[in-house]
Design an enzyme around this catalytic site. Structure first.
Site, PDB file in Angstrom:
ATOM      1  N   ASP A   1       0.824  -1.202   0.000  1.00 54.66           N
ATOM      2  CA  ASP A   1       0.000   0.000   0.000  1.00 54.66           C
ATOM      3  C   ASP A   1       0.866   1.264   0.000  1.00 54.66           C
ATOM      4  OD1 ASP A   1      -2.265   1.573  -0.036  1.00 54.66           O
ATOM      5  OD2 ASP A   1      -2.631   1.435   2.116  1.00 54.66           O
TER       6      ASP A   1
ATOM      7  N   GLN B   1      -3.201  -5.236   6.063  1.00 51.99           N
ATOM      8  CA  GLN B   1      -3.095  -4.130   7.031  1.00 51.99           C
ATOM      9  C   GLN B   1      -4.046  -4.419   8.186  1.00 51.99           C
ATOM     10  OE1 GLN B   1      -3.760  -1.473   3.647  1.00 51.99           O
ATOM     11  NE2 GLN B   1      -2.133  -0.138   4.394  1.00 51.99           N
TER      12      GLN B   1
ATOM     13  N   ARG C   1       2.068  13.051  10.630  1.00 53.17           N
ATOM     14  CA  ARG C   1       0.798  12.961   9.910  1.00 53.17           C
ATOM     15  C   ARG C   1       0.077  11.721  10.427  1.00 53.17           C
ATOM     16  NH1 ARG C   1      -0.913   9.618   5.966  1.00 53.17           N
ATOM     17  NH2 ARG C   1      -2.165  10.355   4.224  1.00 53.17           N
TER      18      ARG C   1
ATOM     19  N   ASP D   1      -2.221   9.006  10.225  1.00 50.53           N
ATOM     20  CA  ASP D   1      -2.861   8.356   9.088  1.00 50.53           C
ATOM     21  C   ASP D   1      -4.205   7.748   9.507  1.00 50.53           C
ATOM     22  OD1 ASP D   1      -2.515   7.208   6.328  1.00 50.53           O
ATOM     23  OD2 ASP D   1      -2.701   5.336   7.433  1.00 50.53           O
TER      24      ASP D   1
ATOM     25  N   GLU E   1      -5.218  13.182   9.141  1.00 53.38           N
ATOM     26  CA  GLU E   1      -5.635  12.736   7.801  1.00 53.38           C
ATOM     27  C   GLU E   1      -6.989  12.076   7.953  1.00 53.38           C
ATOM     28  OE1 GLU E   1      -5.685   9.858   4.166  1.00 53.38           O
ATOM     29  OE2 GLU E   1      -5.426   9.212   6.218  1.00 53.38           O
TER      30      GLU E   1
ATOM     31  N   HIS F   1      -0.816  11.796  -2.790  1.00 54.04           N
ATOM     32  CA  HIS F   1      -0.585  10.447  -3.331  1.00 54.04           C
ATOM     33  C   HIS F   1      -1.885   9.650  -3.398  1.00 54.04           C
ATOM     34  CE1 HIS F   1      -0.825   9.865   0.910  1.00 54.04           C
ATOM     35  NE2 HIS F   1      -0.893   8.574   0.741  1.00 54.04           N
ATOM     36  N   ASP F   2      -2.961  10.174  -2.784  1.00 52.52           N
ATOM     37  CA  ASP F   2      -4.240   9.465  -2.770  1.00 52.52           C
ATOM     38  C   ASP F   2      -5.181  10.009  -3.841  1.00 52.52           C
ATOM     39  OD1 ASP F   2      -3.699   7.570  -0.823  1.00 52.52           O
ATOM     40  OD2 ASP F   2      -4.282   8.886   0.821  1.00 52.52           O
TER      41      ASP F   2
HETATM   42  C1  GLC Z   1      -7.407   6.992   2.168  1.00 54.48           C
HETATM   43  C2  GLC Z   1      -7.838   6.407   0.867  1.00 54.48           C
HETATM   44  C3  GLC Z   1      -9.126   7.032   0.492  1.00 54.48           C
HETATM   45  C4  GLC Z   1     -10.124   6.787   1.582  1.00 54.48           C
HETATM   46  C5  GLC Z   1      -9.614   7.355   2.860  1.00 54.48           C
HETATM   47  C6  GLC Z   1     -10.482   7.083   3.989  1.00 54.48           C
HETATM   48  O1  GLC Z   1      -7.185   8.359   2.031  1.00 54.48           O
HETATM   49  O2  GLC Z   1      -6.895   6.648  -0.135  1.00 54.48           O
HETATM   50  O3  GLC Z   1      -9.576   6.445  -0.689  1.00 54.48           O
HETATM   51  O4  GLC Z   1     -11.325   7.393   1.261  1.00 54.48           O
HETATM   52  O5  GLC Z   1      -8.357   6.790   3.153  1.00 54.48           O
HETATM   53  O6  GLC Z   1      -9.945   7.725   5.114  1.00 54.48           O
HETATM   54  C1  GLC Z   2      -4.099   6.746   4.282  1.00 49.90           C
HETATM   55  C2  GLC Z   2      -3.068   6.848   3.203  1.00 49.90           C
HETATM   56  C3  GLC Z   2      -3.408   5.920   2.106  1.00 49.90           C
HETATM   57  C4  GLC Z   2      -3.472   4.522   2.651  1.00 49.90           C
HETATM   58  C5  GLC Z   2      -4.414   4.449   3.850  1.00 49.90           C
HETATM   59  C6  GLC Z   2      -4.203   3.186   4.611  1.00 49.90           C
HETATM   60  O1  GLC Z   2      -5.337   7.161   3.872  1.00 49.90           O
HETATM   61  O2  GLC Z   2      -2.987   8.159   2.743  1.00 49.90           O
HETATM   62  O3  GLC Z   2      -2.481   6.001   1.063  1.00 49.90           O
HETATM   63  O4  GLC Z   2      -3.928   3.662   1.661  1.00 49.90           O
HETATM   64  O5  GLC Z   2      -4.178   5.467   4.771  1.00 49.90           O
HETATM   65  O6  GLC Z   2      -3.010   3.281   5.372  1.00 49.90           O
END
Ligand code: GLC
Ligand code: GLC
Length: 653
Positions: A155, A266, A296, A298, A340, A404-405
């Site tokens: 990922d 994960q 950050r 996540d 995030e 990157h998303d």
């Molecule tokens: C990550 C994924 C995105 C999803 C989000 C949820 O940013 O890339 O697709 O909606 O997580 O938090």
């Molecule tokens: C966050 C990241 C994304 C990843 C997801 C799961 O949203 O930005 O790239 O897929 O978390 O870790």
């Protein structure tokens, strides 16, 4: 809960906090017994200031447990050790930041994010890029996951095997420490991910769980059969429905089901277990002492689960993040968090406060800028920003266009209905527009995670390809290319001038186009986000004509925007004043700071537009302005003209 019980609860917490602190003081003192008095005093003062809050948060999460006090005692030791091990240069920085709690709000901070291995070779060569950051104006650098990751799919590094070792392809921990130090010396903030919702299935804890160790099986959500997963599943969304349906994965070795919100490798951590909180706090402190400025956080929305709910944005998720925050204030106070949360705008806001996350991605602004670009109208952008932009004092947005998303259309349905837009139909339109499935669309994006059951879909693609450059280059049409560049510059002018830290996804400043090669790599082919994660082509960039090439023009404009932003204190902080320009194509707002004022106008259509001088006069102070970008004198005696996709930054004369 009514006010009365709330107050008496708070009183109880305070009372308990006082008592435990008295009991734990000797623990803290013993840990620090060999240090100089001043060092000890600083720490003990922080303990007495922040312990009551930390205690009350943990009490709400874990106070019912028989071993609660044991965990507090361990925590006291860990806080002290972290402080003791903190390098001197970081301790000094901690003090400066305690003294100036707005240190991260400056208009001089401009961010860039990258994968080290794609942007350059490794951590050593990254240090050579510092001059590039300086030239472009970047002072905040987010290095995306660079830790040791699982083998095979990972990922994009978000499936971590070990938070304390660096991916060997990128270097070593010492290299990372050296980067941190070099950044500090050069005035660049270092941002790293704290991927704390899940570890990979190859993390030591997961391995131990797989080998049957009950202590570590309790680090994750592991179930013998589908009974409980099915009950949870009734209320859960699916985040990556094209790779796997549902939120649980079968583990063949254990013959059990594991909670996996994202990919099956994960594994979601079980924060209901206080040992997990403490273990992850340890990993966090480790990163803090490497010299990270911003972590950050996540996937914050998912960190707490509760049967019968959608297990997103639960109150306990906030308590947890606040507990991490309070622990940081004691041991490593120079560190701040960025949230995030790519969720409903109301929920995005709920993570933003100095007690929780000082910074947050602004996915609403991101989506609304793309929305306005597609519709050429600013109604929904204006409505969303008017209602959802304001955040608490001493917090900041991170405003971005691409990362990157993917891009998801996470606006508030009520905001859309209020201005007569059917939200579902509109999302459908936006998805079609950005995948090029709409007559006349300039965009070349691709679908991400289409869910056939709900019709949900998100968009992948680079800034330039989504803004029309790829199509215009294929058409070999100079006028279309100019339009695409204007769109790119317009969008960038907005993230540079809206309240918050602008955040570039590095490479976009050169107008990189979609890279379709990921389809041939089995580790990437199922994830269209790789289309916008390409390798920097420095050799190609070096050969560019900076005046005439498309890429050179984009770069120079973005660089100029950054430098202008840094020169103007009106851009300090997060507060903006949005107003209706009287023209449905023109977005308008004012930045005010300490007597400095800049009026921003942004035309989202390819036709020339104007804004009445009276409208400007009724919102801003002054009649005569200077456009700091075009260097024109502007008087409000006449309508103010804007060319196709033109923006203006008007400073009072
Ligand atoms: C990550 C994924 C995105 C999803 C989000 C949820 O940013 O890339 O697709 O909606 O997580 O938090
Ligand atoms: C966050 C990241 C994304 C990843 C997801 C799961 O949203 O930005 O790239 O897929 O978390 O870790």
């Amino acid at each position: 809960m009514n006010e009365l019980t709330k107050n008496s609860d708070t009183d109880t917490y305070h009372e308990h906090a006082r008592i435990t602190l008295r009991r734990l003081m000797p623990v803290f003192e013993r840990q620090l017994s060999n240090t100089e008095e001043e060092v000890r005093e600083t720490f003990l003062e922080r303990v007495s200031t922040h312990w009551p809050r930390l205690f009350s948060l943990l009490f709400q999460l874990y106070g019912h447990r028989y071993d609660f006090f044991y965990h507090l005692e361990q925590l006291a030791i860990e806080l002290s050790q972290t402080y003791l091990e903190r390098p001197q240069r970081l301790k000094e920085r901690d003090k400066q930041r305690e003294y100036d709690p707005t240190w991260f709000m400056s208009n001089e901070i401009v961010g860039g994010a990258m994968y080290v291995g794609l942007f350059t070779e490794n951590l050593q060569s990254l240090r050579e890029n510092i001059s590039y950051f300086k030239e472009l104006g970047i002072t905040y650098v987010h290095l995306m996951p660079l830790f040791e990751e699982r083998e095979g799919e990972s990922d994009g590094g978000y499936a971590i095997k070990d938070y304390r070792s660096v991916n060997p392809e990128l270097g070593t921990l010492d290299d990372l420490r050296e980067v941190a130090q070099a950044f500090q010396e050069q005035g660049i903030l270092l941002v790293l991910d704290f991927v704390f919702n899940h570890t990979s299935d190859e993390h030591l804890w997961a391995k131990k769980a797989q080998s049957g160790d009950p202590e570590f099986q309790d680090f994750y959500y592991i179930f013998p059969d589908r009974t409980i997963p099915n009950q949870y599943e009734e209320h859960l969304r699916e985040i990556f429905p094209t790779v796997r349906r549902g939120n649980f994965s079968w583990h063949n070795g254990m013959k059990k089901w594991v909670w996996t919100t994202f990919n099956s490798y994960q594994w979601d951590l079980k924060y209901a277990n206080p040992s997990v909180f403490r273990a992850m706090l340890g990993e966090m402190f480790f990163l803090a002492n490497v010299g990270v400025d911003v972590l950050r956080l996540d996937a914050v929305a998912f960190i707490w689960k509760k049967m019968g709910t959608n297990c997103e944005n639960l109150p306990e998720a906030h308590l947890l993040i606040q507990a991490f925050n309070a622990a940081v204030r004691i041991a490593t106070p120079g560190l701040i968090f960025k949230s995030e949360a790519i969720v409903h705008p109301r929920d995005v806001l709920s993570y933003v406060s100095p007690e929780e996350c000082h910074l947050s991605y602004n996915p609403l602004l991101m989506a609304m800028l793309w929305e306005a670009l597609a519709t050429r109208k600013v109604h929904l952008l204006h409505e969303s920003v008017s209602r959802k932009f304001s955040i608490p004092q001493n917090t900041m947005w991170c405003n971005y266009l691409r990362c990157h998303d993917d891009i998801g259309w996470t606006f508030d349905n009520d905001d859309a209905w209020r201005i007569g837009i059917d939200p579902e139909g509109h999302r459908d339109f936006l998805n079609r527009f950005y995948t090029g499935d709409f007559e006349g669309s300039f965009a070349r994006g691709v679908p991400f995670q289409y869910n056939p059951d709900t019709g949900d879909m998100r968009i992948s693609g680079t800034l330039a390809s989504l803004a029309g450059l790829e199509q215009a280059i294929d058409a070999e049409d100079g006028l279309l290319q100019d339009m695409a560049i204007k769109r790119i510059v317009l969008l960038n002018s907005l993230i540079m001038s809206m309240g918050g830290v602008p955040l570039l996804y590095l490479g976009e400043e050169w107008g990189v186009l979609n890279d379709y090669d990921y389809i041939h790599d089995p580790r990437k082919s199922e994830d269209s986000r790789w289309i916008h994660r390409s390798t920097m082509r420095w050799d190609y960039i070096e050969g560019l004509d900076m005046e005439d090439s498309l890429q050179g023009r984009i770069y120079r404009h973005i660089q100029r925007l950054i430098h202008l932003r840094k020169e103007h204190t009106a851009f300090f902080g997060a507060a903006i004043d949005v107003f209706y320009s009287g023209n449905e194509h023109v977005f308008a707002f004012i930045r005010n700071n300490m007597g400095a004022q800049i009026v921003v106008l942004a035309n989202f259509s390819e036709e020339p537009q104007e804004v009445s001088g009276n409208v400007i006069r009724s919102h801003a102070i002054g009649r005569f302005f200077y456009d700091i970008f075009t260097e024109e004198e502007i008087s409000t005696a006449k309508p103010i003209p804007l060319g196709p996709y033109q923006f203006r930054w008007l400073e009072r004369r």
